[in-house]
Write a protein that holds these residues in place. Sequence first.
Motif, PDB file in Angstrom:
ATOM      1  N   ALA A 142      94.861 -36.130 -40.530  1.00 26.65           N
ATOM      2  CA  ALA A 142      93.529 -35.934 -39.954  1.00 26.65           C
ATOM      3  C   ALA A 142      93.012 -37.211 -39.298  1.00 26.65           C
ATOM      4  CB  ALA A 142      92.554 -35.462 -41.029  1.00 26.65           C
ATOM      5  N   MET A 143      93.196 -38.342 -39.972  1.00 26.43           N
ATOM      6  CA  MET A 143      92.749 -39.606 -39.394  1.00 26.43           C
ATOM      7  C   MET A 143      93.537 -39.952 -38.139  1.00 26.43           C
ATOM      8  SD  MET A 143      91.886 -42.010 -42.705  1.00 26.43           S
ATOM      9  CE  MET A 143      93.434 -41.738 -43.578  1.00 26.43           C
ATOM     10  N   ARG A 144      94.838 -39.706 -38.174  1.00 27.03           N
ATOM     11  CA  ARG A 144      95.676 -40.047 -37.022  1.00 27.03           C
ATOM     12  C   ARG A 144      95.349 -39.165 -35.819  1.00 27.03           C
ATOM     13  NH1 ARG A 144     100.496 -43.079 -36.417  1.00 27.03           N
ATOM     14  NH2 ARG A 144      99.723 -44.079 -38.334  1.00 27.03           N
ATOM     15  N   GLN A 145      95.097 -37.877 -36.076  1.00 28.83           N
ATOM     16  CA  GLN A 145      94.861 -36.936 -34.980  1.00 28.83           C
ATOM     17  C   GLN A 145      93.382 -36.689 -34.690  1.00 28.83           C
ATOM     18  OE1 GLN A 145      97.191 -35.891 -33.034  1.00 28.83           O
ATOM     19  NE2 GLN A 145      98.923 -36.669 -34.225  1.00 28.83           N
ATOM     20  N   ARG A 146      92.502 -37.347 -35.411  1.00 27.62           N
ATOM     21  CA  ARG A 146      91.043 -37.192 -35.253  1.00 27.62           C
ATOM     22  C   ARG A 146      90.633 -35.726 -35.426  1.00 27.62           C
ATOM     23  NH1 ARG A 146      87.755 -38.048 -30.745  1.00 27.62           N
ATOM     24  NH2 ARG A 146      85.880 -38.234 -32.003  1.00 27.62           N
ATOM     25  N   VAL A 147      91.099 -35.105 -36.478  1.00 30.51           N
ATOM     26  CA  VAL A 147      90.736 -33.723 -36.782  1.00 30.51           C
ATOM     27  C   VAL A 147      89.432 -33.734 -37.567  1.00 30.51           C
ATOM     28  CG1 VAL A 147      91.422 -31.615 -37.978  1.00 30.51           C
ATOM     29  CG2 VAL A 147      93.145 -33.012 -36.790  1.00 30.51           C
ATOM     30  N   GLN A 148      88.398 -33.115 -37.008  1.00 33.45           N
ATOM     31  CA  GLN A 148      87.092 -33.097 -37.659  1.00 33.45           C
ATOM     32  C   GLN A 148      86.655 -31.700 -38.078  1.00 33.45           C
ATOM     33  OE1 GLN A 148      84.470 -35.145 -34.918  1.00 33.45           O
ATOM     34  NE2 GLN A 148      85.373 -37.144 -35.385  1.00 33.45           N
ATOM     35  N   GLY A 149      87.520 -30.710 -37.915  1.00 33.52           N
ATOM     36  CA  GLY A 149      87.257 -29.375 -38.427  1.00 33.52           C
ATOM     37  C   GLY A 149      87.748 -29.268 -39.860  1.00 33.52           C
ATOM     38  N   PRO A 150      88.076 -28.078 -40.315  1.00 37.40           N
ATOM     39  CA  PRO A 150      88.557 -27.922 -41.693  1.00 37.40           C
ATOM     40  C   PRO A 150      89.896 -28.630 -41.892  1.00 37.40           C
ATOM     41  CG  PRO A 150      88.799 -25.872 -40.470  1.00 37.40           C
ATOM     42  CD  PRO A 150      87.996 -26.784 -39.616  1.00 37.40           C
ATOM     43  N   VAL A 151      89.986 -29.420 -42.958  1.00 34.64           N
ATOM     44  CA  VAL A 151      91.224 -30.097 -43.327  1.00 34.64           C
ATOM     45  C   VAL A 151      91.514 -29.697 -44.764  1.00 34.64           C
ATOM     46  CG1 VAL A 151      92.378 -32.311 -43.692  1.00 34.64           C
ATOM     47  CG2 VAL A 151      90.881 -31.992 -41.713  1.00 34.64           C
ATOM     48  N   LEU A 152      92.533 -28.843 -44.943  1.00 27.12           N
ATOM     49  CA  LEU A 152      92.761 -28.193 -46.233  1.00 27.12           C
ATOM     50  C   LEU A 152      94.195 -28.395 -46.697  1.00 27.12           C
ATOM     51  CD1 LEU A 152      90.946 -24.829 -45.432  1.00 27.12           C
ATOM     52  CD2 LEU A 152      90.033 -26.777 -46.692  1.00 27.12           C
ATOM     53  N   THR A 153      94.351 -28.544 -48.008  1.00 26.40           N
ATOM     54  CA  THR A 153      95.666 -28.691 -48.616  1.00 26.40           C
ATOM     55  C   THR A 153      95.935 -27.517 -49.535  1.00 26.40           C
ATOM     56  OG1 THR A 153      95.618 -31.098 -48.517  1.00 26.40           O
ATOM     57  CG2 THR A 153      97.081 -30.121 -50.153  1.00 26.40           C
ATOM     58  N   TYR A 154      97.135 -26.967 -49.436  1.00 27.42           N
ATOM     59  CA  TYR A 154      97.554 -25.842 -50.267  1.00 27.42           C
ATOM     60  C   TYR A 154      98.704 -26.316 -51.144  1.00 27.42           C
ATOM     61  CZ  TYR A 154      94.795 -23.293 -46.873  1.00 27.42           C
ATOM     62  OH  TYR A 154      93.758 -22.868 -46.074  1.00 27.42           O
ATOM     63  N   SER A 155      98.524 -26.262 -52.442  1.00 28.23           N
ATOM     64  CA  SER A 155      99.569 -26.660 -53.376  1.00 28.23           C
ATOM     65  C   SER A 155     100.008 -25.432 -54.153  1.00 28.23           C
ATOM     66  CB  SER A 155      99.056 -27.754 -54.318  1.00 28.23           C
ATOM     67  OG  SER A 155     100.102 -28.277 -55.092  1.00 28.23           O
ATOM     68  N   VAL A 156     101.014 -24.758 -53.634  1.00 32.99           N
ATOM     69  CA  VAL A 156     101.464 -23.475 -54.166  1.00 32.99           C
ATOM     70  C   VAL A 156     102.979 -23.519 -54.324  1.00 32.99           C
ATOM     71  CG1 VAL A 156     101.070 -20.976 -53.997  1.00 32.99           C
ATOM     72  CG2 VAL A 156      99.673 -22.521 -52.636  1.00 32.99           C
ATOM     73  N   ALA A 157     103.440 -24.607 -54.941  1.00 33.48           N
ATOM     74  CA  ALA A 157     104.870 -24.798 -55.191  1.00 33.48           C
ATOM     75  C   ALA A 157     105.668 -24.549 -53.912  1.00 33.48           C
ATOM     76  CB  ALA A 157     105.319 -23.907 -56.353  1.00 33.48           C
ATOM     77  N   CYS A 158     106.736 -23.746 -54.008  1.00 37.95           N
ATOM     78  CA  CYS A 158     107.661 -23.577 -52.878  1.00 37.95           C
ATOM     79  C   CYS A 158     107.068 -22.786 -51.716  1.00 37.95           C
ATOM     80  CB  CYS A 158     108.932 -22.881 -53.346  1.00 37.95           C
ATOM     81  SG  CYS A 158     109.683 -23.645 -54.800  1.00 37.95           S
ATOM     82  N   ALA A 159     105.913 -22.178 -51.885  1.00 37.87           N
ATOM     83  CA  ALA A 159     105.274 -21.423 -50.809  1.00 37.87           C
ATOM     84  C   ALA A 159     104.171 -22.214 -50.120  1.00 37.87           C
ATOM     85  CB  ALA A 159     104.697 -20.117 -51.353  1.00 37.87           C
ATOM     86  N   SER A 160     103.957 -23.466 -50.516  1.00 35.86           N
ATOM     87  CA  SER A 160     102.787 -24.225 -50.070  1.00 35.86           C
ATOM     88  C   SER A 160     102.600 -24.222 -48.563  1.00 35.86           C
ATOM     89  CB  SER A 160     102.877 -25.671 -50.571  1.00 35.86           C
ATOM     90  OG  SER A 160     102.884 -25.737 -51.969  1.00 35.86           O
ATOM     91  N   SER A 161     103.623 -24.644 -47.823  1.00 40.30           N
ATOM     92  CA  SER A 161     103.427 -24.797 -46.380  1.00 40.30           C
ATOM     93  C   SER A 161     103.468 -23.468 -45.644  1.00 40.30           C
ATOM     94  CB  SER A 161     104.437 -25.779 -45.800  1.00 40.30           C
ATOM     95  OG  SER A 161     105.757 -25.441 -46.143  1.00 40.30           O
ATOM     96  N   ALA A 162     104.170 -22.473 -46.177  1.00 37.53           N
ATOM     97  CA  ALA A 162     104.124 -21.144 -45.572  1.00 37.53           C
ATOM     98  C   ALA A 162     102.740 -20.537 -45.740  1.00 37.53           C
ATOM     99  CB  ALA A 162     105.182 -20.238 -46.192  1.00 37.53           C
ATOM    100  N   VAL A 163     102.130 -20.744 -46.907  1.00 35.40           N
ATOM    101  CA  VAL A 163     100.747 -20.302 -47.117  1.00 35.40           C
ATOM    102  C   VAL A 163      99.818 -21.028 -46.151  1.00 35.40           C
ATOM    103  CG1 VAL A 163      98.822 -20.324 -48.748  1.00 35.40           C
ATOM    104  CG2 VAL A 163     101.094 -19.624 -49.524  1.00 35.40           C
ATOM    105  N   ALA A 164     100.028 -22.343 -45.976  1.00 39.67           N
ATOM    106  CA  ALA A 164      99.181 -23.115 -45.061  1.00 39.67           C
ATOM    107  C   ALA A 164      99.257 -22.561 -43.647  1.00 39.67           C
ATOM    108  CB  ALA A 164      99.603 -24.586 -45.089  1.00 39.67           C
ATOM    109  N   ILE A 165     100.461 -22.202 -43.198  1.00 39.72           N
ATOM    110  CA  ILE A 165     100.609 -21.650 -41.849  1.00 39.72           C
ATOM    111  C   ILE A 165      99.919 -20.294 -41.730  1.00 39.72           C
ATOM    112  CG2 ILE A 165     102.312 -20.767 -40.192  1.00 39.72           C
ATOM    113  CD1 ILE A 165     104.196 -23.017 -41.184  1.00 39.72           C
ATOM    114  N   ALA A 166     100.047 -19.465 -42.756  1.00 38.83           N
ATOM    115  CA  ALA A 166      99.371 -18.169 -42.738  1.00 38.83           C
ATOM    116  C   ALA A 166      97.852 -18.334 -42.695  1.00 38.83           C
ATOM    117  CB  ALA A 166      99.781 -17.352 -43.963  1.00 38.83           C
ATOM    118  N   GLU A 167      97.332 -19.257 -43.487  1.00 38.73           N
ATOM    119  CA  GLU A 167      95.887 -19.496 -43.495  1.00 38.73           C
ATOM    120  C   GLU A 167      95.417 -20.055 -42.150  1.00 38.73           C
ATOM    121  OE1 GLU A 167      93.561 -19.314 -46.771  1.00 38.73           O
ATOM    122  OE2 GLU A 167      94.919 -17.679 -46.244  1.00 38.73           O
ATOM    123  N   ALA A 168      96.233 -20.901 -41.538  1.00 37.30           N
ATOM    124  CA  ALA A 168      95.884 -21.440 -40.224  1.00 37.30           C
ATOM    125  C   ALA A 168      95.834 -20.330 -39.179  1.00 37.30           C
ATOM    126  CB  ALA A 168      96.907 -22.507 -39.825  1.00 37.30           C
TER     127      ALA A 168
END
Length: 406
Positions: A142-168
Amino acid sequence: MSAGVVVTGLGAVSPHGDELATLFDSLWHGHSAIAPIFPELPKPAAAAVAPFDAMRWFTKLQLAGVDRVSQLAVAAADLAVRDAGFAASTAGEAVDPERIGLYVGCGMGGAAALEAGYRGGGRVPPLTIPAFMPNAPAAHVAMRQRVQGPVLTYSVACASSAVAIAEAAAAVERGDVDLAIAGGSEALIVPGVVLAWQAMQTLATFEPGCAATAVRPFAADRSGFALGEGAAFVMLESAEHARRRGARAYARLAGWGLSCDATHLTKPDAPGQARALRAALRRAGLQPRDVGYCNAHGTATRIGDAVEREALATVWGDALDTLQVSSTKALHGHLLGAAGALEAVVTVLALHRRALPPNAHGASADPDCPLNLVREPGTMAPHLSAAITNSFAFGGTNSVLLFTRP
């Protein structure tokens, strides 16, 4: 049905490097990045380590208190932003930074910082906490890309980043953001974490000199997975937003499905996985027969592969033989929290190039897991128009992403 969420940028720092063409070609030709690690451990271990030069993205001063997991995330997100056509490589300088969202999956945070703290002989570095917190990768991106909208982390074991993409994708579809940078990062190849996974008896066993072929998804002699590390991100936006700025679309993210087994902490459940598969198809408005390729979760564990096959058979029914399947974990290892994102990038590239990575090292297919596996390296799929990637996690969360050609 999702009418218009498209993938306009891809970025990855993987065990096969950070060039998209090199990454995909290595997988397509069946080249394994898995090798022996930590010879000092009581039992042999293997993993897929990402070749990475942090100095391409950080100064020495900037690296203070930045764990490898965040370094990888910054690099992969930057590559995705550049690939999406933002020449300045800072998304927040090209569009309204309040209209950009960042959705990041991370399973376990800064393992190297935590390990160093435990092994520090009483001296714990003062930046250990911000280095290992699971949302550190998102914060640094977020700091590197100057993202000022929602910045969210998903910690869901092996599905974490797939969940993040779905939520995005859901946020883009709702109009909450104009651009979404979505993916994940994981850097867990430290002795303590490897020992913990060995204690669970989920890591592949191998004979000396055979580490590269240790992971054999859906094979009769499969014995588990090997850890991998890396980060991967996709840039998502509406088709209309992409058209207005003249962006190339690799694929549509046409459907996604999320479900929970709600049965067991570590044992997967075919009905739960089937619910996620059906949800992705339903959102995309497709039938099982319309989907030609599945990048399977395929961890090469005895139970996991059999349950995933059962879930696919339940949903595809008589059309199961039309679905070509492979698990690229045999080649790049299991990136845990970043697995879904890297495998999404690979799946999008497979669809874009109409080329399928093989289900490597599985010559002795398990007769109890009959699937139409991609047997040979260099397989083309000239009529491929839709593909899915599965991510099934400890805790019972299931995530399925469904991509179609734009």
